[in-house]
Design a protein around this motif. Structure first.
Motif, PDB file in Angstrom:
ATOM      1  N   ASN A  41       0.825  -1.204   0.000  1.00  0.00           N
ATOM      2  CA  ASN A  41       0.000   0.000   0.000  1.00  0.00           C
ATOM      3  C   ASN A  41       0.861   1.257   0.000  1.00  0.00           C
TER       4      ASN A  41
ATOM      5  N   THR B  36       3.688   0.244  -6.211  1.00  0.00           N
ATOM      6  CA  THR B  36       2.861   0.385  -5.016  1.00  0.00           C
ATOM      7  C   THR B  36       1.388   0.352  -5.404  1.00  0.00           C
ATOM      8  N   ASP B  37       0.568  -0.066  -4.444  1.00  0.00           N
ATOM      9  CA  ASP B  37      -0.876  -0.171  -4.649  1.00  0.00           C
ATOM     10  C   ASP B  37      -1.554   1.086  -4.113  1.00  0.00           C
ATOM     11  N   HIS B  38      -2.695   1.435  -4.697  1.00  0.00           N
ATOM     12  CA  HIS B  38      -3.354   2.687  -4.315  1.00  0.00           C
ATOM     13  C   HIS B  38      -4.041   2.633  -2.960  1.00  0.00           C
ATOM     14  N   ALA B  39      -4.211   1.451  -2.373  1.00  0.00           N
ATOM     15  CA  ALA B  39      -4.785   1.326  -1.022  1.00  0.00           C
ATOM     16  C   ALA B  39      -6.085   2.105  -0.913  1.00  0.00           C
TER      17      ALA B  39
ATOM     18  N   THR C 262      -6.770   4.922   1.958  1.00  0.00           N
ATOM     19  CA  THR C 262      -6.515   6.287   1.500  1.00  0.00           C
ATOM     20  C   THR C 262      -7.791   7.120   1.556  1.00  0.00           C
TER      21      THR C 262
ATOM     22  N   LYS D 255      -1.365  11.131  -1.779  1.00  0.00           N
ATOM     23  CA  LYS D 255      -0.379  10.146  -2.245  1.00  0.00           C
ATOM     24  C   LYS D 255       0.994  10.793  -2.376  1.00  0.00           C
TER      25      LYS D 255
END
Length: 283
Positions: free
Chosen positions: A45, A81-84, A88, A119
């Protein structure tokens, strides 16, 4: 130059890693004729930090990459990376709430702008930690799951899979968070016991009538004296039914819609609440 009595790993490694990265020692070469070897990092994340599971996974992957690199293969350890999404969204919504702003009032595009701002502000923790671990990732190729071209690729694949009938859309029982107005995973739910709620008959084959000392078979509606042979046999059958149906307290809580807390939104909710109200998922 004096030599320190103890080896200071933090100071030494902090100087070495930038030199490794700048030299291109971790970079792949698409034009190379060497045999390729590639690992895509399971994207952590973007707004989070590394935990023990990450440390184990990335150590194994780094070992494999370095081994194949030393064997002369053209190696790519793809960072990303993942957008979580939910995590978020929760953070950004809290920031907006402090300013008296609601997500639905500002609209999707404006809210996405706020997400991108967050971000940019907090998204470097993971990558800094990976560098401190000495991970030999090909950093210039780092990607983010909300990158425009990646979005296009994901949409293309999902449409293709749908057209090939390999995935489909249907109604399912979900964990619906009434605060975030989105479905969340089982891992993000904190079950809590609540008194006064009946179990779902489909999973609870029997109940004990404490006042009469008799049991009720909810499937057949028959009463029998507790402790007789026929009762014990029916009890064993009921136990087998419960086992086959995946019963258990947690499963019964889920099926009966017992109140649970959302780890994300901090609100009490019932599984499938959004679907029972006939709401579409906005998330």
């Amino acid at each position: 130059m004096p030599i320190e009595k103890n080896y200071d790993a933090a100071a030494t490694e902090k100087k070495l890693y930038p030199k490794w990265e700048e030299s291109g020692a971790f970079a792949c070469d698409p034009q190379s004729k060497a045999e390729p070897y590639c690992i895509m990092i399971p994207p952590p994340n973007v707004t989070g930090s590394l935990h023990m599971g990450h440390g184990l996974t990335f150590t194994i992957q780094d070992t494999l990459i370095r081994y194949q690199r030393m064997k002369g293969k053209d190696t790519l350890w793809q960072p990303g990376t993942d957008h979580a999404g939910i995590a978020t969204q929760m953070v950004v919504e809290r920031q907006l709430a402090a300013q008296g702003i609601k997500r639905r009032e500002m609209g999707r595009e404006k809210f996405l702008e706020k997400v991108w701002e967050w971000k940019a502000e907090s998204g470097g923790t993971i990558t800094r930690q990976l560098r401190r671990l000495g991970a030999s990732l090909d950093w210039p190729r780092e990607r983010f799951t909300m990158d425009a071209d990646l979005n296009k690729a994901v949409n293309k694949v999902f449409v293709q899979l749908y057209n090939e009938k390999l995935i489909y859309k249907d109604k399912r029982l979900v964990n619906w968070d009434p605060k975030l107005l989105t479905a969340i995973s089982d891992l993000e739910v904190v079950p809590e016991r609540a008194l006064g709620l009946a179990l779902a008959p489909a999973l609870s084959a029997r109940r004990q009538d404490l006042r009469s000392g008799r049991q009720v078979d909810l499937y057949r509606g028959r009463h029998h004296a507790a402790g007789d042979d026929a009762g014990r046999q029916r009890g064993r059958r009921a136990s087998r039914r419960r086992a086959l149906q995946g019963a258990g307290r947690q499963a019964c809580d889920f099926a009966a819609g017992r109140p649970q807390d959302s780890d994300r939104g901090g609100r009490i909710f019932r599984p499938g609440e959004g679907l029972r109200r006939g709401e579409d998922h906005p998330g």
